[in-house]
Design a protein around this motif. Sequence first.
Motif, PDB file in Angstrom:
ATOM      1  N   VAL A 179      92.116  66.815  13.378  1.00 16.73           N
ATOM      2  CA  VAL A 179      91.732  65.848  14.411  1.00 16.73           C
ATOM      3  C   VAL A 179      92.556  64.604  14.129  1.00 16.73           C
ATOM      4  CG1 VAL A 179      89.893  64.382  15.307  1.00 16.73           C
ATOM      5  CG2 VAL A 179      89.405  66.747  14.728  1.00 16.73           C
ATOM      6  N   ARG A 180      93.462  64.265  15.054  1.00 22.78           N
ATOM      7  CA  ARG A 180      94.315  63.104  14.803  1.00 22.78           C
ATOM      8  C   ARG A 180      93.502  61.820  14.941  1.00 22.78           C
ATOM      9  NH1 ARG A 180      99.542  62.805  17.955  1.00 22.78           N
ATOM     10  NH2 ARG A 180      98.036  62.615  19.649  1.00 22.78           N
ATOM     11  N   THR A 181      93.711  60.903  13.973  1.00 24.74           N
ATOM     12  CA  THR A 181      92.976  59.631  13.977  1.00 24.74           C
ATOM     13  C   THR A 181      93.125  58.927  15.319  1.00 24.74           C
ATOM     14  OG1 THR A 181      93.508  59.477  11.646  1.00 24.74           O
ATOM     15  CG2 THR A 181      92.601  57.511  12.659  1.00 24.74           C
ATOM     16  N   GLU A 182      94.337  58.964  15.875  1.00 19.37           N
ATOM     17  CA  GLU A 182      94.558  58.314  17.188  1.00 19.37           C
ATOM     18  C   GLU A 182      93.599  58.893  18.227  1.00 19.37           C
ATOM     19  OE1 GLU A 182      96.909  59.508  14.863  1.00 19.37           O
ATOM     20  OE2 GLU A 182      98.554  59.934  16.250  1.00 19.37           O
ATOM     21  N   ASP A 183      93.462  60.212  18.218  1.00 18.68           N
ATOM     22  CA  ASP A 183      92.592  60.852  19.211  1.00 18.68           C
ATOM     23  C   ASP A 183      91.135  60.474  18.990  1.00 18.68           C
ATOM     24  OD1 ASP A 183      94.801  62.053  20.272  1.00 18.68           O
ATOM     25  OD2 ASP A 183      94.481  63.987  19.272  1.00 18.68           O
ATOM     26  N   SER A 184      90.706  60.486  17.730  1.00 13.25           N
ATOM     27  CA  SER A 184      89.288  60.218  17.472  1.00 13.25           C
ATOM     28  C   SER A 184      88.969  58.762  17.787  1.00 13.25           C
ATOM     29  CB  SER A 184      88.896  60.580  16.039  1.00 13.25           C
ATOM     30  OG  SER A 184      89.438  59.678  15.125  1.00 13.25           O
ATOM     31  N   ARG A 185      89.980  57.896  17.739  1.00 16.23           N
ATOM     32  CA  ARG A 185      89.752  56.508  18.174  1.00 16.23           C
ATOM     33  C   ARG A 185      89.837  56.372  19.684  1.00 16.23           C
ATOM     34  NH1 ARG A 185      92.906  52.939  13.857  1.00 16.23           N
ATOM     35  NH2 ARG A 185      91.699  53.652  12.088  1.00 16.23           N
ATOM     36  N   ALA A 186      90.782  57.099  20.265  1.00 14.00           N
ATOM     37  CA  ALA A 186      91.027  56.939  21.704  1.00 14.00           C
ATOM     38  C   ALA A 186      89.813  57.337  22.538  1.00 14.00           C
ATOM     39  CB  ALA A 186      92.243  57.763  22.121  1.00 14.00           C
ATOM     40  N   VAL A 187      89.009  58.277  22.045  1.00 14.46           N
ATOM     41  CA  VAL A 187      87.863  58.719  22.844  1.00 14.46           C
ATOM     42  C   VAL A 187      86.711  57.715  22.835  1.00 14.46           C
ATOM     43  CG1 VAL A 187      88.326  61.191  22.702  1.00 14.46           C
ATOM     44  CG2 VAL A 187      86.907  60.105  20.942  1.00 14.46           C
ATOM     45  N   LEU A 188      86.765  56.751  21.909  1.00 13.46           N
ATOM     46  CA  LEU A 188      85.684  55.753  21.870  1.00 13.46           C
ATOM     47  C   LEU A 188      85.833  54.746  23.005  1.00 13.46           C
ATOM     48  CD1 LEU A 188      85.397  54.902  18.067  1.00 13.46           C
ATOM     49  CD2 LEU A 188      84.119  56.566  19.410  1.00 13.46           C
ATOM     50  N   LYS A 189      84.720  54.364  23.598  1.00 11.14           N
ATOM     51  CA  LYS A 189      84.726  53.346  24.649  1.00 11.14           C
ATOM     52  C   LYS A 189      84.654  51.965  23.993  1.00 11.14           C
ATOM     53  CE  LYS A 189      84.109  56.665  27.669  1.00 11.14           C
ATOM     54  NZ  LYS A 189      85.264  57.139  28.440  1.00 11.14           N
ATOM     55  N   GLU A 190      85.364  51.013  24.574  1.00 12.05           N
ATOM     56  CA  GLU A 190      85.328  49.655  24.025  1.00 12.05           C
ATOM     57  C   GLU A 190      83.976  48.986  24.318  1.00 12.05           C
ATOM     58  OE1 GLU A 190      88.374  46.129  24.567  1.00 12.05           O
ATOM     59  OE2 GLU A 190      89.364  48.090  24.499  1.00 12.05           O
ATOM     60  N   ASN A 191      83.416  49.327  25.476  1.00  7.29           N
ATOM     61  CA  ASN A 191      82.115  48.775  25.847  1.00  7.29           C
ATOM     62  C   ASN A 191      81.107  49.899  26.009  1.00  7.29           C
ATOM     63  OD1 ASN A 191      82.549  45.804  26.258  1.00  7.29           O
ATOM     64  ND2 ASN A 191      84.156  46.620  27.577  1.00  7.29           N
ATOM     65  N   ILE A 192      79.881  49.605  25.654  1.00  8.33           N
ATOM     66  CA  ILE A 192      78.830  50.615  25.755  1.00  8.33           C
ATOM     67  C   ILE A 192      77.622  50.005  26.475  1.00  8.33           C
ATOM     68  CG2 ILE A 192      79.582  51.816  23.670  1.00  8.33           C
ATOM     69  CD1 ILE A 192      77.242  50.450  22.195  1.00  8.33           C
ATOM     70  N   PRO A 193      76.800  50.850  27.100  1.00  7.64           N
ATOM     71  CA  PRO A 193      75.620  50.314  27.779  1.00  7.64           C
ATOM     72  C   PRO A 193      74.631  49.706  26.777  1.00  7.64           C
ATOM     73  CG  PRO A 193      76.093  52.567  28.490  1.00  7.64           C
ATOM     74  CD  PRO A 193      76.955  52.308  27.304  1.00  7.64           C
ATOM     75  N   LEU A 194      74.121  48.525  27.102  1.00  8.82           N
ATOM     76  CA  LEU A 194      73.117  47.873  26.242  1.00  8.82           C
ATOM     77  C   LEU A 194      71.936  48.806  25.978  1.00  8.82           C
ATOM     78  CD1 LEU A 194      71.862  45.415  24.799  1.00  8.82           C
ATOM     79  CD2 LEU A 194      71.105  44.570  27.020  1.00  8.82           C
TER      80      LEU A 194
ATOM     81  N   GLU B 182      62.937  36.857  35.621  1.00  9.96           N
ATOM     82  CA  GLU B 182      64.155  37.273  36.333  1.00  9.96           C
ATOM     83  C   GLU B 182      65.396  36.646  35.680  1.00  9.96           C
ATOM     84  OE1 GLU B 182      61.077  36.199  37.628  1.00  9.96           O
ATOM     85  OE2 GLU B 182      61.803  35.375  39.531  1.00  9.96           O
ATOM     86  N   ASP B 183      65.284  35.355  35.352  1.00 15.23           N
ATOM     87  CA  ASP B 183      66.434  34.667  34.756  1.00 15.23           C
ATOM     88  C   ASP B 183      66.754  35.232  33.377  1.00 15.23           C
ATOM     89  OD1 ASP B 183      66.568  33.088  36.969  1.00 15.23           O
ATOM     90  OD2 ASP B 183      65.527  31.375  36.074  1.00 15.23           O
ATOM     91  N   SER B 184      65.709  35.456  32.573  1.00 17.28           N
ATOM     92  CA  SER B 184      65.968  35.919  31.213  1.00 17.28           C
ATOM     93  C   SER B 184      66.532  37.337  31.236  1.00 17.28           C
ATOM     94  CB  SER B 184      64.722  35.825  30.339  1.00 17.28           C
ATOM     95  OG  SER B 184      63.786  36.796  30.711  1.00 17.28           O
ATOM     96  N   ARG B 185      66.251  38.077  32.301  1.00 17.81           N
ATOM     97  CA  ARG B 185      66.878  39.407  32.446  1.00 17.81           C
ATOM     98  C   ARG B 185      68.285  39.298  33.013  1.00 17.81           C
ATOM     99  NH1 ARG B 185      62.209  43.247  34.618  1.00 17.81           N
ATOM    100  NH2 ARG B 185      60.843  42.921  32.844  1.00 17.81           N
ATOM    101  N   ALA B 186      68.425  38.381  33.966  1.00 18.68           N
ATOM    102  CA  ALA B 186      69.710  38.300  34.670  1.00 18.68           C
ATOM    103  C   ALA B 186      70.854  37.916  33.738  1.00 18.68           C
ATOM    104  CB  ALA B 186      69.608  37.289  35.819  1.00 18.68           C
ATOM    105  N   VAL B 187      70.564  37.149  32.680  1.00 17.78           N
ATOM    106  CA  VAL B 187      71.656  36.723  31.793  1.00 17.78           C
ATOM    107  C   VAL B 187      72.134  37.838  30.863  1.00 17.78           C
ATOM    108  CG1 VAL B 187      71.067  34.263  31.821  1.00 17.78           C
ATOM    109  CG2 VAL B 187      70.031  35.741  30.097  1.00 17.78           C
ATOM    110  N   LEU B 188      71.357  38.918  30.768  1.00 20.57           N
ATOM    111  CA  LEU B 188      71.786  40.024  29.895  1.00 20.57           C
ATOM    112  C   LEU B 188      72.909  40.808  30.554  1.00 20.57           C
ATOM    113  CD1 LEU B 188      68.403  41.464  28.579  1.00 20.57           C
ATOM    114  CD2 LEU B 188      69.904  39.772  27.544  1.00 20.57           C
ATOM    115  N   LYS B 189      73.883  41.215  29.752  1.00 17.92           N
ATOM    116  CA  LYS B 189      74.968  42.045  30.254  1.00 17.92           C
ATOM    117  C   LYS B 189      74.538  43.515  30.206  1.00 17.92           C
ATOM    118  CE  LYS B 189      77.649  38.397  30.103  1.00 17.92           C
ATOM    119  NZ  LYS B 189      77.945  37.675  31.330  1.00 17.92           N
ATOM    120  N   GLU B 190      74.944  44.279  31.194  1.00 23.90           N
ATOM    121  CA  GLU B 190      74.600  45.697  31.211  1.00 23.90           C
ATOM    122  C   GLU B 190      75.396  46.465  30.149  1.00 23.90           C
ATOM    123  OE1 GLU B 190      74.521  48.728  34.797  1.00 23.90           O
ATOM    124  OE2 GLU B 190      73.864  46.710  35.378  1.00 23.90           O
ATOM    125  N   ASN B 191      76.629  46.010  29.929  1.00 20.90           N
ATOM    126  CA  ASN B 191      77.475  46.641  28.912  1.00 20.90           C
ATOM    127  C   ASN B 191      77.829  45.618  27.841  1.00 20.90           C
ATOM    128  OD1 ASN B 191      78.074  49.433  29.911  1.00 20.90           O
ATOM    129  ND2 ASN B 191      78.658  48.239  31.703  1.00 20.90           N
TER     130      ASN B 191
END
Lengths: 306, 306
Positions: A179-194, B182-191
């Motif tokens: 598993v190439r390190t580049e690939d295992s990094r590339a699949v990661l998302k920079e942002n994730i859902p809270l 509403e405000d305290s929720r609205a300031v949160l980012k989804e990602n």
Amino acid sequence: MDTVRVFCPATIANISCGFDVLGLCLDAVGDEMIIKKVDRPGVVITKITGQDLPLETEKNVAGVAALAMLNALKSDAGFEIEIHKGIKAGSGIGSSAASAAGAVFGINKLLNEPFTKAELVAFAAEGEKIASGVAHADNVAPALLGGFTLVRSCDPLDVIAIPVPDELMAVVIHPQIEVRTEDSRAVLKENIPLKKAIVQWGNVGALVAALYSNDYELLSRSLHDEIVEPHRSILIPGFDKLKKAALKAGALGCGISGSGPSIFALTKGETNAKEVASAMKNAYADFDIQHDIHISKINTKGTVVI
Amino acid sequence: MDTVRVFCPATIANISCGFDVLGLCLDAVGDEMIIKKVDRPGVVITKITGQDLPLETEKNVAGVAALAMLNALKSDAGFEIEIHKGIKAGSGIGSSAASAAGAVFGINKLLNEPFTKAELVAFAAEGEKIASGVAHADNVAPALLGGFTLVRSCDPLDVIAIPVPDELMAVVIHPQIEVRTEDSRAVLKENIPLKKAIVQWGNVGALVAALYSNDYELLSRSLHDEIVEPHRSILIPGFDKLKKAALKAGALGCGISGSGPSIFALTKGETNAKEVASAMKNAYADFDIQHDIHISKINTKGTVVI
């Protein structure tokens, strides 16, 4: 004492929900290193067996870690290092970390321990830099300290040793693919859902609580990864099948070791560990991929003199 | 026994890094409730003092929580509830959670405890639904169980009680402003950035480890929130100044209680708690905002009969 022989264990990093922070130390797999104090200042790698790795000090993780430590001490002592690899490079169970840990641990011994084991983690992490580009500590910390470790912060380094329930065992299967390190990094998302991140940190907190309170059921409920595993597992042929087989055989949890391709399962007790290993072996029989399987206690001592 | 009088404590949710998962129970602030078993089936709120809240059962968190519990039991028992609020509604220290916890705890007592305290959390969380739209448990869990609690999962509900170091104290300042939900929720980012999420779950793991190991320094190092506090704190006038003052006075950490406007600080020992409270009071003197300050031990018992 001018020569020391050390055992440097393999490790599992990124334990399910504990991506980039949680690691554990294995007992059944590791390298041996022989470190000799010599008159000529500096660090020379004299021999490497078991794997094809660079002998040049500045290109070898053990060499770089050793130099980082000697520089911090402003020491002009000299050392020769022999490395006998039991861990396959690129397997995802901390091959480079073991070499880095062994080098700083052995030299520290020969210098009459100017540093504590915990202090050595930072130097070993410097060695990791040339293997992965980042001075990460999630393999070197458990390799040195043993048990479970939590890297709360890399800068400044803040590593916490966490207790290990007595009967906890690990099964590791290493499919011999790259598993190439580049690939295992590339699949990661920079942002994730809270929302997913909240699930993840709830699980990390629960996993730590489970380790302190010997609660295997809670440990099992918390061994999930909503963030990284769904993406990285696609790089490992048969991951889903292996995981399903491990859980069906009674494993507490199952996930990717480090950035793969090794896959780990945790179990309660040796009997179940054997059952899980056997189930994983069977599940992988259809895949035409060479693989090793290790069954291991959790190593609570880390790198030691042998 | 056909009447019970209970103390229902205030709580702090969203403890720094533990957004949506970690809560703790206070000792110095709370409500009292008097619950009476009566012949007529159903739940009637007969009286509320201290706050202006709806008496209609279906619109009151205590009523909704009580009905959820009686429905689960398929019970046709009847109860009258008096609520004497010591906690201000909308303060961010679990006012609705206390009422929900008190109702289910008291009725459970009068029915000879068909449920454990841990089982009551789910019913109390049902009550929270009408206060905030979500059956979240991060206030009702500590309100019922006391101490620190980790809500690993809401569905299915999985709550873990975590030990509390003996000398831990909390200071809470409640600026009497309204922060709209509403405000305290609205300031949160989804990602959120993966990198920040990793820092957060490292801190959550460390915070749990600190509570188990009585490590106040580690507790202090882990009391950070990279995700929510930077956004929500802008809704609370003077937050940065108060936090700086609390930390300068020696607090282990300081953050937003729940979704605010209350601000909490944790301290080691009562002497430091008083110093921190005084420093926060002084720092807030320039702001023309009415405020209460509470100094409290961590309440390890939760809701109790008095």
